[in-house]
Scaffold this motif. Structure first.
Motif, PDB file in Angstrom:
ATOM      1  N   GLY A 233       0.798  -1.213   0.000  1.00  0.00           N
ATOM      2  CA  GLY A 233       0.000   0.000   0.000  1.00  0.00           C
ATOM      3  C   GLY A 233       0.832   1.264   0.000  1.00  0.00           C
ATOM      4  N   ALA A 234       2.152   1.114   0.081  1.00  0.00           N
ATOM      5  CA  ALA A 234       3.029   2.287   0.220  1.00  0.00           C
ATOM      6  C   ALA A 234       2.966   3.216  -0.982  1.00  0.00           C
ATOM      7  CB  ALA A 234       4.465   1.821   0.456  1.00  0.00           C
ATOM      8  N   ASP A 235       2.835   2.642  -2.184  1.00  0.00           N
ATOM      9  CA  ASP A 235       2.819   3.464  -3.394  1.00  0.00           C
ATOM     10  C   ASP A 235       1.413   3.697  -3.936  1.00  0.00           C
ATOM     11  OD1 ASP A 235       5.607   3.724  -3.450  1.00  0.00           O
ATOM     12  OD2 ASP A 235       5.830   1.779  -4.455  1.00  0.00           O
ATOM     13  N   MET A 236       0.413   3.345  -3.145  1.00  0.00           N
ATOM     14  CA  MET A 236      -0.967   3.515  -3.572  1.00  0.00           C
ATOM     15  C   MET A 236      -1.513   4.875  -3.148  1.00  0.00           C
ATOM     16  SD  MET A 236      -1.686   0.752  -5.187  1.00  0.00           S
ATOM     17  CE  MET A 236      -1.036  -0.910  -5.371  1.00  0.00           C
ATOM     18  N   ILE A 237      -2.534   5.320  -3.860  1.00  0.00           N
ATOM     19  CA  ILE A 237      -3.208   6.568  -3.513  1.00  0.00           C
ATOM     20  C   ILE A 237      -3.857   6.414  -2.137  1.00  0.00           C
ATOM     21  CG2 ILE A 237      -5.091   8.139  -4.129  1.00  0.00           C
ATOM     22  CD1 ILE A 237      -4.663   7.223  -7.067  1.00  0.00           C
ATOM     23  N   SER A 238      -3.685   7.404  -1.308  1.00  0.00           N
ATOM     24  CA  SER A 238      -4.318   7.420   0.009  1.00  0.00           C
ATOM     25  C   SER A 238      -5.040   8.749   0.174  1.00  0.00           C
ATOM     26  CB  SER A 238      -3.275   7.234   1.108  1.00  0.00           C
ATOM     27  OG  SER A 238      -3.882   7.143   2.379  1.00  0.00           O
ATOM     28  N   ASP A 239      -6.360   8.693   0.344  1.00  0.00           N
ATOM     29  CA  ASP A 239      -7.155   9.916   0.475  1.00  0.00           C
ATOM     30  C   ASP A 239      -8.359   9.641   1.358  1.00  0.00           C
ATOM     31  OD1 ASP A 239      -8.907   8.470  -1.148  1.00  0.00           O
ATOM     32  OD2 ASP A 239      -8.378   9.557  -2.972  1.00  0.00           O
ATOM     33  N   LEU A 240      -9.307  10.571   1.400  1.00  0.00           N
ATOM     34  CA  LEU A 240     -10.454  10.411   2.278  1.00  0.00           C
ATOM     35  C   LEU A 240     -11.354   9.246   1.865  1.00  0.00           C
ATOM     36  CD1 LEU A 240     -13.141  13.165   1.572  1.00  0.00           C
ATOM     37  CD2 LEU A 240     -11.350  12.556  -0.036  1.00  0.00           C
ATOM     38  N   HIS A 241     -11.200   8.766   0.636  1.00  0.00           N
ATOM     39  CA  HIS A 241     -12.032   7.654   0.164  1.00  0.00           C
ATOM     40  C   HIS A 241     -11.443   6.290   0.522  1.00  0.00           C
ATOM     41  CE1 HIS A 241     -14.344  10.601  -1.984  1.00  0.00           C
ATOM     42  NE2 HIS A 241     -13.289  10.989  -2.660  1.00  0.00           N
ATOM     43  N   GLY A 242     -10.151   6.232   0.804  1.00  0.00           N
ATOM     44  CA  GLY A 242      -9.542   4.961   1.154  1.00  0.00           C
ATOM     45  C   GLY A 242      -8.036   5.086   1.280  1.00  0.00           C
ATOM     46  N   SER A 243      -7.471   4.332   2.184  1.00  0.00           N
ATOM     47  CA  SER A 243      -6.028   4.364   2.377  1.00  0.00           C
ATOM     48  C   SER A 243      -5.318   3.565   1.291  1.00  0.00           C
ATOM     49  CB  SER A 243      -5.687   3.767   3.747  1.00  0.00           C
ATOM     50  OG  SER A 243      -5.981   2.369   3.756  1.00  0.00           O
ATOM     51  N   GLY A 244      -3.997   3.703   1.256  1.00  0.00           N
ATOM     52  CA  GLY A 244      -3.216   2.927   0.312  1.00  0.00           C
ATOM     53  C   GLY A 244      -3.351   1.442   0.548  1.00  0.00           C
ATOM     54  N   ASP A 245      -3.350   1.029   1.818  1.00  0.00           N
ATOM     55  CA  ASP A 245      -3.501  -0.395   2.133  1.00  0.00           C
ATOM     56  C   ASP A 245      -4.871  -0.911   1.702  1.00  0.00           C
ATOM     57  OD1 ASP A 245      -0.967  -0.568   3.211  1.00  0.00           O
ATOM     58  OD2 ASP A 245      -1.635  -0.215   5.276  1.00  0.00           O
ATOM     59  N   TYR A 246      -5.883  -0.083   1.870  1.00  0.00           N
ATOM     60  CA  TYR A 246      -7.228  -0.485   1.454  1.00  0.00           C
ATOM     61  C   TYR A 246      -7.296  -0.680  -0.053  1.00  0.00           C
ATOM     62  CZ  TYR A 246     -12.313  -0.191   0.775  1.00  0.00           C
ATOM     63  OH  TYR A 246     -13.612  -0.438   0.418  1.00  0.00           O
ATOM     64  N   ARG A 247      -6.701   0.245  -0.800  1.00  0.00           N
ATOM     65  CA  ARG A 247      -6.692   0.109  -2.256  1.00  0.00           C
ATOM     66  C   ARG A 247      -5.893  -1.126  -2.690  1.00  0.00           C
ATOM     67  NH1 ARG A 247      -7.514   5.811  -2.109  1.00  0.00           N
ATOM     68  NH2 ARG A 247      -8.857   6.548  -3.822  1.00  0.00           N
ATOM     69  N   ALA A 248      -4.757  -1.375  -2.031  1.00  0.00           N
ATOM     70  CA  ALA A 248      -3.961  -2.554  -2.366  1.00  0.00           C
ATOM     71  C   ALA A 248      -4.778  -3.823  -2.140  1.00  0.00           C
ATOM     72  CB  ALA A 248      -2.684  -2.578  -1.521  1.00  0.00           C
TER      73      ALA A 248
END
Length: 263
Positions: A233-248
């Protein structure tokens, strides 16, 4: 808004000439550019509309079995006319935005903009498509170069996109409900020589291929083939809609769903 000129060429040659004017910018369906102008985040002195160029519209099969789509073709037309030849791509197009966006937005405009959460980049990269411009042909693997970044030169126009047609394919999108963009979208396509998996909406670097999943699915095209695979999740987008780990995590979930639906 502010004052600017609008050119409406009817041929690619005329569009190229118009884009030679100082501070000229091409205008596809305008679904991204017009809101950008309203917010004064861009200020071209000339907009060159590409929607009146007939040679840049339409969907057809080529002699070598690829699906050719004109750069000025709206999403709704792709959804309707590609269904018989490439159902996975047609289904993706049918779920872009809302009816107004699908009837105005164009495939060329979407690929030229390369929004990190747009759907078409995943289809192009996942299909191994070729982006054809007024100057050259660019393989999808070389075309996408990061968030909102492409291999296009200044004033270069996406005139056509050619898609190799896979044996089976599917696109799964976890929708961000406010924008209808992909919080995470995964396009899976199985060809005779292997599987391609392209991910949009997740990475800070924009659309990318998940090569580990491609290797696993090329050996066993089943949803459980990606069990045990994980992205950082380190290189993933992290914003109010979801963290990087969540997107991963979502990448794995949507990949499994896409494979199951394709099968």
């Amino acid at each position: 808004m502010y004052n600017f000129d609008v050119e409406t060429p009817t041929s690619i040659a005329d569009a190229v000439k118009a884009l030679g004017r100082e501070e000229a910018q091409p205008l596809g369906g305008g679904q991204t550019l017009i809101p950008t102008l309203k917010q004064r985040l861009a200020s071209p002195s000339v907009l060159v509309s590409l929607t009146g160029i007939a040679e840049m519209k339409g969907v057809c099969m080529t002699d070598d079995g690829q699906l050719a789509i004109g750069g000025a073709t709206p999403h709704a037309v792709v959804a309707r006319e590609a269904a018989r030849h490439y159902p996975g791509l047609a289904d993706l197009a049918s779920h872009i935005g809302d009816p107004a966006v699908r009837n105005r937005g164009t495939i060329g405009g979407s690929l030229a903009n390369n929004d990190p959460s747009a759907c078409y980049p995943a289809a192009a990269l996942g299909s191994g498509a070729t982006i054809i411009t007024d100057k050259r042909e660019i393989a999808a693997d070389d075309y996408f170069q990061g968030m909102f970044a492409t291999a296009l030169d200044e004033g270069e126009i996406v005139t056509e996109v050619r898609f190799p047609v896979p044996e089976v394919s599917h696109y799964q999108k976890f929708v961000q409900p406010a924008s209808r963009f992909a919080l995470v979208g995964v396009f899976v396509a199985r060809f005779g020589d292997g599987v391609r998996v392209a991910v949009t909406g997740a990475s800070n670097d924009g659309v990318f291929r998940w090569t580990e999943a491609e290797t696993a699915l090329s050996s066993n095209f089943a949803a459980d083939a990606v069990n045990g695979l994980a992205l950082s999740g380190a290189d993933m987008i992290s914003d109010l809609h979801g963290s990087g780990d969540y997107r991963a995590h979502l990448v794995g979930v949507m990949t499994k769903r896409a494979v199951a639906a394709a099968r």
